[in-house]
Design an enzyme around this catalytic site. Structure first.
Site, short mmCIF file in Angstrom:
data_model
loop_
_atom_site.label_atom_id
_atom_site.label_comp_id
_atom_site.label_asym_id
_atom_site.label_seq_id
_atom_site.Cartn_x
_atom_site.Cartn_y
_atom_site.Cartn_z
N ARG A 1 0.86 -1.21 0.00
CA ARG A 1 0.00 0.00 0.00
C ARG A 1 0.89 1.24 0.00
NH1 ARG A 1 -0.61 0.47 6.44
NH2 ARG A 1 1.00 -1.05 6.70
N LYS B 1 2.29 6.57 1.12
CA LYS B 1 1.72 5.42 1.85
C LYS B 1 0.20 5.52 1.81
CE LYS B 1 2.41 2.97 6.22
NZ LYS B 1 3.05 3.04 7.53
N ASP C 1 -6.29 -3.72 0.21
CA ASP C 1 -6.81 -2.78 -0.79
C ASP C 1 -5.79 -1.71 -1.18
OD1 ASP C 1 -6.70 -1.27 1.48
OD2 ASP C 1 -8.83 -0.79 1.55
N ARG D 1 14.90 -2.91 4.63
CA ARG D 1 14.57 -3.52 5.91
C ARG D 1 15.36 -4.81 6.08
NH1 ARG D 1 8.93 -1.70 6.20
NH2 ARG D 1 8.72 -0.21 4.51
N ASP E 1 10.41 -7.08 9.07
CA ASP E 1 10.08 -6.20 7.93
C ASP E 1 9.81 -4.77 8.39
OD1 ASP E 1 7.82 -7.84 8.95
OD2 ASP E 1 6.62 -6.40 7.84
N ASN E 2 9.72 -4.57 9.70
CA ASN E 2 9.55 -3.21 10.21
C ASN E 2 10.82 -2.72 10.89
OD1 ASN E 2 6.91 -3.16 9.31
ND2 ASN E 2 6.08 -3.93 11.24
N ASP F 1 7.63 2.52 10.32
CA ASP F 1 6.34 1.83 10.35
C ASP F 1 5.62 1.97 11.69
OD1 ASP F 1 6.66 1.23 7.76
OD2 ASP F 1 6.73 -0.94 7.97
P1 AMP Z 1 2.81 -3.56 8.26
O1 AMP Z 1 1.59 -3.77 9.04
O2 AMP Z 1 3.04 -2.12 7.87
O3 AMP Z 1 4.02 -4.10 8.87
O4 AMP Z 1 2.56 -4.32 6.87
C1 AMP Z 1 2.77 -5.67 6.67
C2 AMP Z 1 2.55 -6.03 5.23
O5 AMP Z 1 1.18 -5.90 4.88
C3 AMP Z 1 3.31 -5.15 4.24
O6 AMP Z 1 3.73 -5.95 3.17
C4 AMP Z 1 2.27 -4.16 3.80
O7 AMP Z 1 2.54 -3.63 2.52
C5 AMP Z 1 1.01 -5.02 3.77
N1 AMP Z 1 -0.22 -4.25 3.96
C6 AMP Z 1 -0.66 -3.68 5.10
N2 AMP Z 1 -1.83 -3.04 4.91
C7 AMP Z 1 -2.14 -3.19 3.61
C8 AMP Z 1 -3.23 -2.77 2.78
N3 AMP Z 1 -4.24 -2.04 3.24
N4 AMP Z 1 -3.21 -3.14 1.49
C9 AMP Z 1 -2.21 -3.87 0.99
N5 AMP Z 1 -1.15 -4.29 1.70
C10 AMP Z 1 -1.12 -3.96 3.00
MG MG Z 2 5.47 -2.58 7.80
#
Ligand code: AMP
Ligand code: MG
Length: 496
Positions: free
Chosen positions: A96, A116, A128, A186, A255-256, A265
């Site tokens: 996203r 973002k 989404d 990351r 990944d964070n 993040d």
């Molecule tokens: P995070 O929660 O930021 O650590 O995200 C974990 C993974 O989920 C990452 O690959 C993000 O790109 C993906 N992700 C989180 N929210 C969305 C979203 N609304 N749509 C698509 N990918 C998402």
């Molecule tokens: Mg993340």
């Protein structure tokens, strides 16, 4: 550096795009219906020599919302993997977000400019690609607060409302954050290629990262070991800095964890109110893996995952590489302790390194824990207690039981006599280490509520102004208050 021309708001200078094609997907942000600029960071714009009027123009807003891609850049979504709550997920990536391009600050430093909430990419999985406005506001405030507290962090350039809605638990207005980061590489970026045994890509990524973040070791013979050591050092320092202000990241997945050593993040992160090392806010962190007190241990674990990725570069011989890595990782605790001890000592005005310090620190934390006092205010009021009797009484009034505290306080002031500074000077120095204002959860929730429900950004703006000088008295003193029992927010959500 010359000012960017009005027709070209950003002067991009992209390098990540020169890495092999399997590092990213070339993709444009998905346009939004009716973008509206809700917030622009003037200080950050100046840091990048960006023209504020141009950013606020129709062209500027269309770029910040992803509706227009400038001709001088090729946006992309980065691929990565990662350990989430300890489990390996071999395919993640910007699902996203889109890296619009790289820009150079006035001081010559290179940064990523990322949108973002900018729509789906091939890494979106079931998502989404969008973000509700609430978490965008939250990340903006949190990251700016961290910056002004002196803690390495990504920063936020703008908030856009999209004129569209996103469906989560309920229907919410959509938002886009433009964020600036030293890079978005990351630990999980390395893990992606390692999981595929694509060692050529791991090496390419390592070389790129060293050139970008640690150019001083480029020509060293053992540069990959130094790369690991530098990463260990910056992460040990970062976690100590977090803990010194009571910050809980909340989702320390690999990944964070940014290789550049910045906080990245901001999801369910929060600042702790009452001191308790077991504090967890994130609703999904049911086992408390990412609690306040676990953060150093988790960072070490994350770093061990990183070390596994570059092990073959450190030494081709597995056994030799392991030996080197274990030795390097074993320094993490020492480094963390060094950073933590130095700053917690300074928070207590103990600038000289003396044998009494340790006991005073431990005992103080113990009393705070027993009496459940507010982490931030306790340190702040302790600093002020040196100024006059009235302030000393105010400090004591934070505690229910004063008996242990009186003993401790007497020992503490006795120890302060051995400092080379006067009491007034110590108070002044302590106040520079103990913030009065932090972005407390209940304040952020109120900011989001006002902005999202009533389109009222006044509290967001007021809070951001106060957080720019977190160590200074401000007449908006109520922002320093801990939540009243009915305001206390125990759980935070990713909300993305
Ligand atoms: P995070 O929660 O930021 O650590 O995200 C974990 C993974 O989920 C990452 O690959 C993000 O790109 C993906 N992700 C989180 N929210 C969305 C979203 N609304 N749509 C698509 N990918 C998402
Ligand atoms: Mg993340």
């Amino acid at each position: 550096m010359k000012k960017t021309s009005k027709s070209q708001i950003f002067q991009f200078d992209n390098t990540y795009i020169n890495l092999p094609k399997n590092f990213y997907q070339k993709i444009k942000p998905v346009p939004v219906k009716k973008p509206h600029l809700l917030k622009l960071n003037n200080e950050l714009s100046n840091y990048f020599n960006l023209d504020i009027d141009s950013l606020k123009s129709n062209l500027g807003i269309s770029i910040l919302s992803g509706n227009k891609v400038p001709a001088n850049t090729t946006p992309l979504a980065m691929v990565y993997a990662g350990h989430q709550f300890g489990n390996f997920v071999d395919q993640l990536g910007d699902g996203r977000a889109v890296l619009l391009g790289e820009i150079i600050a006035r001081n010559g430093k290179r940064y990523d400019l990322q949108l973002k909430g900018s729509g789906q990419t091939i890494f979106s999985r079931q998502g989404d690609g969008r973000s509700p406005l609430g978490p965008v506001i939250r990340e903006y405030i949190m990251s700016e607060a961290m910056h002004y507290l002196g803690i390495p962090s990504t920063r936020s350039l703008s908030i856009i409302s999209t004129g569209e809605v996103v469906k989560r638990e309920r229907i919410e207005p959509g938002g886009i954050l433009v964020r600036i980061s030293s890079s978005h590489i990351r630990i999980g970026t390395f893990e992606f290629f390692r999981a595929r045994k694509d060692f050529i890509s791991v090496k390419k990524l390592a070389d790129y990262t060293i050139k970008r973040h640690f150019p001083e070791i480029l020509s060293s013979k053992n540069k990959y070991k130094l790369f690991l050591d530098k990463t260990i050092q910056s992460q040990a320092k970062l976690v100590a800095q977090w803990m010194n202000v009571g910050f809980i990241h909340g989702v320390m997945n690999t990944d964070n964890t940014s290789i550049s050593g910045q906080t990245i993040d901001y999801g369910p992160c929060a600042f702790m109110n009452n001191f308790d090392p077991n504090t967890v806010y994130s609703f999904i962190d049911v086992y408390g893996r990412y609690s306040y007190g676990n953060q150093p241990k988790i960072m070490l674990w994350n770093l061990s995952k990183f070390a596994e990725c570059i092990s073959f570069l450190i030494n081709e011989n597995n056994e030799k590489a392991n030996k080197i890595i274990i030795n390097s990782l074993s320094k993490f605790s020492q480094l963390f302790d060094k950073f933590w001890n130095k700053s917690i000592s300074e928070k207590l005005g103990l600038f000289e390194n003396m044998k009494e310090n340790r006991n005073l620190i431990e005992k103080f934390l113990e009393i705070m824990f027993e009496q459940k006092t507010d982490f931030t205010l306790t340190f702040r009021k302790l600093s002020e207690s040196l100024e006059n009797q009235e302030k000393k009484l105010k400090f004591f009034s934070l505690f229910k039981n004063e008996k242990h505290l009186t003993n401790w306080y007497n020992n503490w002031t006795e120890r302060l006599e051995k400092e080379k500074y006067s009491k007034e000077k110590i108070a002044e120095k302590m106040k520079k280490k103990n913030p009065l204002f932090i972005p407390r959860n209940h304040l952020i929730e109120k900011c989001i509520n006002d902005a999202v429900e009533n389109s009222d950004f006044s509290m967001v703006n007021d809070l951001l102004e106060v957080l720019k000088k977190p160590f200074e008295y401000n007449k908006k003193l109520s922002f320093s208050d801990p939540p009243k029992p009915n305001e206390d927010i125990k759980n935070t959500f990713c909300g993305t």
